[in-house]
Design an enzyme around this catalytic site. Sequence first.
Site, PDB file in Angstrom:
ATOM      1  CB  CYS A 198     -13.977   3.047   1.334  1.00 11.77           C
ATOM      2  SG  CYS A 198     -13.447   3.328   3.062  1.00 11.77           S
ATOM      3  CD  GLU A 253     -14.126  -0.570   1.840  1.00  9.00           C
ATOM      4  OE1 GLU A 253     -14.192  -2.184   1.417  1.00  9.00           O
ATOM      5  OE2 GLU A 253     -13.140   0.275   2.678  1.00  9.00           O
ATOM      6  CD  GLU A 259     -12.159  -5.590   2.242  1.00 16.02           C
ATOM      7  OE1 GLU A 259     -12.011  -4.440   1.495  1.00 16.02           O
ATOM      8  OE2 GLU A 259     -12.027  -5.532   3.898  1.00 16.02           O
ATOM      9  CB  CYS A 264     -10.193   2.981   4.329  1.00 10.97           C
ATOM     10  SG  CYS A 264     -12.048   1.165   4.686  1.00 10.97           S
ATOM     11  CG  HIS A 305      -2.014  -0.810   1.310  1.00 10.63           C
ATOM     12  ND1 HIS A 305      -2.197  -2.332   1.419  1.00 10.63           N
ATOM     13  CD2 HIS A 305      -3.264  -0.344   0.828  1.00 10.63           C
ATOM     14  CE1 HIS A 305      -3.106  -2.830   0.879  1.00 10.63           C
ATOM     15  NE2 HIS A 305      -4.378  -2.262   1.532  1.00 10.63           N
ATOM     16  N   GLY A 328      -0.532  -1.963  -6.064  1.00 14.39           N
ATOM     17  CA  GLY A 328      -2.156  -3.460  -5.218  1.00 14.39           C
ATOM     18  C   GLY A 328      -2.614  -2.458  -5.432  1.00 14.39           C
ATOM     19  CG  HIS A 329      -5.969  -0.279  -2.654  1.00  7.89           C
ATOM     20  ND1 HIS A 329      -6.431   1.014  -3.189  1.00  7.89           N
ATOM     21  CD2 HIS A 329      -7.387  -0.855  -1.042  1.00  7.89           C
ATOM     22  CE1 HIS A 329      -8.084   0.781  -2.450  1.00  7.89           C
ATOM     23  NE2 HIS A 329      -7.772   0.289  -1.325  1.00  7.89           N
TER      24      HIS A 329
END
Lengths: 650, 650
Positions: A336, A334, A318, A414, A138, A189-190
């Site tokens: 987010c 989620e 998720e 988050c 991350h 990766g994110h």
Amino acid sequence: MIFAEKAESLPLSSIKIQDSFWFEYIRLVKDVIIPYQWDVLNDRVPDTVKSYCIHNFKVAAGDVKGEFHGAVFQDTDVAKWLEAVAYTLEVYPDKKLEALADETIELIEKAQSEDGYLNTYFTIKEPKCRWQNLMEGHELYTAGHMIEAAVAYYKATGKRRFLDVVMRLADAIDEQFGPEDGKCHGYPGHQEIELALVKLYHVTEINKYLRLARYFIDARGKGENYFLQEEKRPSFKHIFPELRGYDPVYSQSHLPVREQDEAVGHSVRAVYMYCAMADLAYETKDEALMNTCVKLWDNMVNKRMYITGGIGSSGILERFTTDYDLPNAENYSETCASIGLALFGKRMAEITKDASYMEVVERALYNTVLSGIAFDGKSFFYVNPLEVWPDNCMSHTSKEHVKPVRQKWFPVACCPTNISRTLASLGQYLYFQEKNKLYVNLFIPNKTKVILNQTEFNLELKTKFPFENKIELNIKACESKKSAIYIRVPEYARNYYILINGKLYEEMYIEKGYAVIERVFHEDKIEIMFEAPAEYARANPKVRADSGKTAIIKGPLVYCLEETDNGDNLASIYADTGQGLTECYDEEMLDGVLVVLGKGKKIKSFGWEDNKLYKTMKPELEDITFKAIPYCFWCNRQPGEMIVWLKELM
Amino acid sequence: MIFAEKAESLPLSSIKIQDSFWFEYIRLVKDVIIPYQWDVLNDRVPDTVKSYCIHNFKVAAGDVKGEFHGAVFQDTDVAKWLEAVAYTLEVYPDKKLEALADETIELIEKAQSEDGYLNTYFTIKEPKCRWQNLMEGHELYTAGHMIEAAVAYYKATGKRRFLDVVMRLADAIDEQFGPEDGKCHGYPGHQEIELALVKLYHVTEINKYLRLARYFIDARGKGENYFLQEEKRPSFKHIFPELRGYDPVYSQSHLPVREQDEAVGHSVRAVYMYCAMADLAYETKDEALMNTCVKLWDNMVNKRMYITGGIGSSGILERFTTDYDLPNAENYSETCASIGLALFGKRMAEITKDASYMEVVERALYNTVLSGIAFDGKSFFYVNPLEVWPDNCMSHTSKEHVKPVRQKWFPVACCPTNISRTLASLGQYLYFQEKNKLYVNLFIPNKTKVILNQTEFNLELKTKFPFENKIELNIKACESKKSAIYIRVPEYARNYYILINGKLYEEMYIEKGYAVIERVFHEDKIEIMFEAPAEYARANPKVRADSGKTAIIKGPLVYCLEETDNGDNLASIYADTGQGLTECYDEEMLDGVLVVLGKGKKIKSFGWEDNKLYKTMKPELEDITFKAIPYCFWCNRQPGEMIVWLKELM
């Protein structure tokens, strides 16, 4: 598609949201949420998980001795807090808050390495492992949030210090990554930094940031998957063991992005990436990329989205799953992810000027985003189910991730800071401007200044929407000049008409979901009138989970039933949709709310007193009146069962 | 409760099951399943996972060089295979098969260590780790299955070799474990050896085996949890990392067994333990333990059991969850768990002579146990959902564990061999005897010899049950002597009556669910007549997943709808329960099956061609006739959707 000039949000500083459905939340951000989250970041809130976020920065800065604690992306909590602070300062200047932010920025700067690198986890804990585990580390995601915060803070205050920090960081990343020989050919990766780099490019006008964003998007999913290459290295150490045997679909890196046509994998990663794709499609006039964005949007909203604007139906990692797989009780949805959906929809609307995107954005904001936060601003939902049976939300069911009450904080936190930065920047969704055209997207009371045709327009929008459907837009133009105001015609609106200065505006025509008013404005009162009664909705019959069921909606609001109003076993209620729904404003309940009453039947427990599990007896039904409240307000009273999709009497 | 003499199964050798619903399966065991599973154990079946089971024994025996492969409990596959062989030989002597079994037993003996220890995983792979990880190592579980197999083989053949092997093993375990100082105070991570030791005690009459079984049951859950102690040891290595941070509830070791009153944790572990508890309660006249068994049974069957006799509703760790939590599409309902339920129910019925236990046993056998195996005997279900939407059984949904078609084999292959040993020993469920009383439990055609009152009785039971409800029991007693025959009166039976030699038997009375016939028998024809039409069942309204739904049952059979007969989207079907069900025997379909036709409605996809996800339009219904087949036969034709619980028109 030929790219026309896009429409853009007005500066937040020009918009003041007024007393309304939303205002209470925006006031909360300023008065409660920002101070509360600051306490959390400093580990001062009892009876909840510790954040250690500020602690980590102090350790990295050398101010205190200690270990790193928390998740690998813990730094993002302060970044998103600062972003919310920036948006808030832009509308509500506050010296004390700004001083606190400045101090925090100073700490962040101190934690930055000489070479521009900035990440407390790797600096404190794994200094030799920088950029070695893009799959899980991350680092680029965290950098992205830092950049977003710094851009927001620069725009709010004009201060460059934080911007300089993230430019050094972005420069360091640019030296590390890219298609050139000798650079790392990886990608996040994110996803998150891609959209942040576009923002950085916009404020700095430095081209390489746009180029770097484009590199990350273009490199993704091409050739041998980068994360699988990483995982093969003997030195590779998993940070999240559950990702062992990595599935590239999880991070949308299974295919080059232009070849993707289904919303798959981790839903937040997906929508953050789609945002950047839309940004880059516009900036680089890349039609193929724009077409991909349209396809992914269509798949997502027409086959994989809850009626609440929730996305990511799987509680496992998720993720998106398959078309029409929308289970109500064990989903993730989620908070987010719905925020990301709103961010993506806003970009698509700006580029296409098509109101249908704002229809979805509005749905996400009024339901899943708002349900994420309690009335007191101090507890939050991460997961947003459409049906909750609290006794059953336990470990070892498929509902372990579902929390039947909002939580004070999370080990992975988050959502709370994402909600606050979204509420603080809500103004960006209200209006778009393209040259002399002003688009009115959402019906949220506000006072706004905008320059159209070199003339300052003062707007005041008044309404009790979504509980009432009369919107008054008062316009004062300093000079009488011809302009165009585009007012969204929601898909749920019936008998939509517009009065100008009390007279029906007959010249109105509709363009991509906006009612166009083209005229010379001076001092005018525009009244937008439509009907959006509470009504029953149904899902496409392919959605097995909602088959034979009905949900109550009113405009953008989805309604739900709570145990506290309707008793337990909400699953045993049938809505009699042949009988109408009654709307009824209750001033006492939930600080004032439009409740919806419906007629129906409930399965009686009569005849089951012997506690048998199965019988041949047909259950008896009893007549009931049920009471529904907006989904976003659920669990602000007694905790208990909640349900959105009711069985329908056929 | 005062313990009366219990009733017991007749020896398998005395019972020959005849042509019937079940016979085809029993023939399969002998002719197809046992040879097929032998090929699997020897890694000769292409296109499926390798077992390595025999390979491992050869390595442990020193016959070949190589590594251990497979799960830690891989040895149990051959143990259960041998157990099935033993039961089969008991009814159908077969020299060739017996020779193959003898060879296999020789190999097992050769793999046994000098000190009696027997387990190829630890012998080959972790020789220093014996008994170090009871939590996950399955050594006692594996030993239990070896003991069960050896006892069965001894009973079937009279040969002691295998029995001697497991007595040495049991002696070694007895030296290792027990309450005495210097012994290990642990107990099995997966219960199984407890019930096996009771069996070993019965054939050997050696008391210490009973004592050891009792130690394992008594020690469980007392004081500091043994597995948590293990996990704390610095040397402890996890075999199953997903169990890290062990939850003692998983293995029912969270409380002393006598304090447990809810069926919790891993369902197979639970029911195997309950079997041993019932055995020990009877053997040691332990009323408290018996009361616990009754409580656990009641909780399980009245609050946590599917209508199909499936238990363990969670797909996560194959566990029980909470009362009335019985999701249909993402459940586990492991085949082995229903086998364990039948084994427990049989023991409770033997002790209490209460037919209600056999009601559940019958339900489990006719539905979940039988659904575990395909008509060809070569593919198996591990997981037994009540609703399948194949497209959705994918990774990252809550249905990843659900296989929409039977599998040739599994990496963890407990179920296939468990099904074969259960089918091969089906005779044990048919009759119980207590002195001069004979209990007739199941309506499965057979010829049986039994000694009642020192007189040989030859019984022949004829019926087409469960498709017809007329049972003929012909009795020939060598001498005319007074005896009592107890014939089960199923709870689903209506208008139950008995004819003896063509005349209504008016002296009949009912005792704990059995119709008692007390008389002097000589050559008599007993006809048992009742009605058990196909009918609609409902679940307790507290079962949210089945609320407003109905299932079709006929006697012990649960019916289901398949896509191949009813089109796709089975979730969109409503049963019109006001109209009757029609039974119709179809000779062609599925080698002859009673299909059930019902009337109902289906939600039309009309109006959804525009591919919208949500609308306010009420869906239209169309009239349909649907066709249901027994659940146990599902997926023996085209794979596709399947559903048990249909929506009911209210």
